[in-house]
Enzyme design. Structure first.
Site, mmCIF file in Angstrom:
data_model
loop_
_atom_site.group_PDB
_atom_site.id
_atom_site.type_symbol
_atom_site.label_atom_id
_atom_site.label_comp_id
_atom_site.label_asym_id
_atom_site.label_seq_id
_atom_site.Cartn_x
_atom_site.Cartn_y
_atom_site.Cartn_z
ATOM 1 N N GLU B 49 0.820 -1.272 0.088
ATOM 2 C CA GLU B 49 -0.149 -0.091 0.040
ATOM 3 C C GLU B 49 0.871 1.167 -0.018
ATOM 4 O OE1 GLU B 49 0.002 -2.435 2.399
ATOM 5 O OE2 GLU B 49 -0.323 -1.512 4.399
ATOM 6 N N ASN B 50 2.085 1.287 0.237
ATOM 7 C CA ASN B 50 2.761 2.126 0.491
ATOM 8 C C ASN B 50 3.454 2.718 -1.077
ATOM 9 O OD1 ASN B 50 4.594 0.008 0.786
ATOM 10 N ND2 ASN B 50 6.296 1.163 1.139
#
Lengths: 229, 219, 229, 219
Positions: B49-50
């Protein structure tokens, strides 16, 4: 067009009590030179808006990595973040009352900063509905039902400063980020009054193809040479 | 089963839930181990998700990866050929917008409505939700992998007691005792570890379990 | 991972009455091969979500440029756009009642498509406050006052198909856009059920640096070889 | 003055409003001509709302620019060294977020509250607003350049009659007759073309003009 300044000049600009967005993720590509200098500046009372509290040990032997330095030095009075589990000092300072911590879902956090920089009135997200995020009135404006589905209206976030690390920065301040380090950088660069980019590499204008510029130089105020890593 | 065997058993079963071509997000801990349990004909794309798509582990020690390419758990990783990097607003747009097929993550508590708690133990532990709240709201399918109990206490409850991560978000719970579907009627035990009886599983579970008429051995 | 198909297969997928987002700007990098084939398909009743109605004359001698072909053929029953001044047929068909036209501010248009693809409940923008945009209930949910300032809550937009032109497309469907042609492409690729990219150049995987991928291949369903221009 | 002279006169005056380092968005028509009127020590960065920063004209005929690099008016352009391209959501984020210092654009009508109408004549002409509604709401300074009247009829009105582009958005109006500031008190004539008297300007203007005590000749 960005102005090139020294790390000392950058730190001199940042007053006690400033609100500061910091790019990077778990310490990875926090703007380390600027943060290091800031940690030695004696200034404090900062509001830090930053994905996380970084962590104690850095990959090149740092005792405290990135923003963890500022937290360790008690320079942060308010941390707005999404995850602080890797830095035990955050919990300690929160429990002893010396630091206020607000936790925001990471997707909302990114979008709230984007909204702050893009002139939007807030972010309508299904994330956090039915959770204690609803109760954090400083960041959650309201719960809204739109066409039968519930959303949280999250407020825009802005700051006095954005401190960002870029891999390549050209002479007008255009930035290119390497690997997974882009994160919140573009959003933060739009949402802060003063934007300072620490460059891993200063390159000639044109070296970053115009299509591949990730943060336009026109929104970068200052560039600090981060020097070789 | 010892701790390690329990983990492998749960992870091996979770791996069967992934289909060829799936875009998946894998939480820290057991979920991260899933790719090594996938058969060769099941290729998934792992999102972090980063801002990474096509995450694969770094086999080599590399300072460069530590400095420029970590996943959401701060582990140095890289992207496979065809993978890419993007910023957090794009990444969570993909997550919230339903472009992630499956997310697998751990839990402190799950309840019979599919409510999930996994980000805070007030007064004790404050890791933060990171991307978890967005992931469980946005991913098309949410799978919880966890040990069935915590120090003998049930983690599958009538009602979550810890602050929630999200309402009605969990689709499937996989533990060392069995596989439980979250249905409109409640929690349905659909597979069971042959080492246990349904009564034993129910005893380790606070919520009432519906035992599937079609209960299968978990493998 | 994207599947490579012919332009005929792409057009065969699109049924009468479909809602279709089309990338590009004033005809520039509409996906011309697909649009051309669609204009000859005999299908129609389309809802087109597209910045504009393009224009009659294209730069390589086209009588009608890009989506202007579909409008000229009366294949569009509803056009959702931001500017239609360069194509006089739009006004004509609107006036004779054969086409419905909704005009939306360009920034809102981009953001509403983004919201449709990103699971957001809508867009809170100051743009359009006090104008007739407030009255278009199909696209404007409501007027909201947030902390003393007025915003329009614009609804998310989604479509059955997104048709996009990419300059470089690799074997897994990652896309890189040349020059000013990126526009609404990423937003549209997230907001449509089926995403079809027409590739000016199909390149080997790896040729687009992972950082410079502009639309991830995982959200591209089909790639059509646009051939040399 | 003939039509062309009027244009040059207005554009030359508008050019004086831009400061070195400004990021500016220039509408179709007169505003596009501004850069050629700037002195050498005033360098501005021209943004085009369809996703370009650092726009400069294409001097050469080039199919490549027609195919891949047009501005918001569909004119083939390129970006100067240091310029860049981005997508529409980023572009309008910059516009709405106040990152464009000045936008200069034409008008059908402006009124004494700084309301602007420039995108539609119902039943007659339907160009659409394109990016104009966002630009006038988001840019830090909004300058209207236009001829003072349309076929002898005033365009500077008490109240706009055409559908609005935005409320209270115009900061400065530059015509061939003068320069008018939109203030809290109303429209203030601050500069005047020496060919006209204040009375003549007022006569060509429906809204009441406040004549600046400090009225200067327009040059």
């Amino acid at each position: 067009m960005a102005k090139f300044i020294s790390v000392e000049e950058a730190v001199a600009m940042i007053p006690d009590g400033a609100s500061i967005m910091v790019g990077g993720f778990m310490g990875c590509r926090n703007p380390h030179k600027i943060i290091d200098a800031l940690s030695k500046s004696g200034k404090g009372n900062f509001t830090m808006i930053c994905n996380d509290g970084a962590k104690p040990a850095g990959p090149t032997g740092e005792e405290y990595y990135g923003v963890a330095k500022l937290i360790h030095n008690h320079q942060v009075k308010h941390l707005v973040a999404t995850h602080v589990g890797l830095n035990p000092e955050v919990g300690e300072q929160m429990n002893d009352g010396s630091m206020k911590v607000d936790l925001i879902p990471q997707g909302s956090f990114a979008e709230m900063i984007r909204a702050g920089g893009a002139g939007l009135g807030g972010v309508l997200t299904p994330t956090g509905v039915g959770t204690i995020i609803e109760d954090n009135k400083e960041f959650t404006h309201s719960v809204q039902e739109i066409d039968g589905k519930k959303y949280l209206l999250m407020r825009p976030i802005r700051a006095d400063f954005a401190l960002i690390s870029g891999f390549k920065v050209d002479r007008v301040g255009n930035v290119w980020y390497k690997g997974a380090t882009r994160n919140f950088a573009l959003a933060m660069a739009t949402a802060a009054d003063v934007v300072i980019v620490e460059a891993d590499n200063i390159v000639e204008t044109g070296e970053i193809e115009p299509e591949n510029v990730m943060t336009p130089g026109v929104i970068v105020d200052y560039v600090v040479d981060g020097g070789s890593i | 089963m010892d701790k390690e065997n329990i983990k492998s058993y749960i992870v091996a079963r979770a791996a069967k839930e992934l289909k060829d071509g799936d875009v998946v997000n894998l939480g820290i801990g057991m979920p991260t181990m899933i790719p090594s349990f996938l058969p060769e004909n099941v290729r998934v794309t792992v999102q972090a998700e980063n801002g990474l798509m096509g995450v694969v582990p770094c086999t080599e020690e590399s300072l460069e990866h530590s400095l420029y390419s970590v996943d959401a758990g701060a582990t140095p990783v890289k992207v496979a050929p065809g993978g890419c990097y993007f910023d957090s607003t794009v990444s969570f747009g993909l997550i919230r917008g339903g472009h992630v097929d499956v997310t697998v993550l751990g839990a402190l508590e799950v309840d019979e409505k599919g409510n999930l708690s996994n980000w805070i133990i007030p007064g004790k532990k404050l890791p933060g939700m990171g991307g978890a709240m967005d992931l469980v709201v946005g991913a098309k399918k949410v799978i919880v992998t966890m040990e069935h109990t915590q120090k003998g206490e049930p983690k599958i409850l009538k009602n979550c007691r810890l602050p929630l991560t999200a309402l009605n978000c969990v689709d499937l719970i996989i533990t060392e005792m069995g596989v439980i579907e979250v249905t409109e009627e409640g929690l349905k035990l659909v597979e069971i570890n042959p080492e246990y009886t349904p009564e034993q599983v129910q005893k380790a579970t606070e919520a009432r379990l519906i035992i599937s008429e079609n209960l299968k051995p978990m493998v």
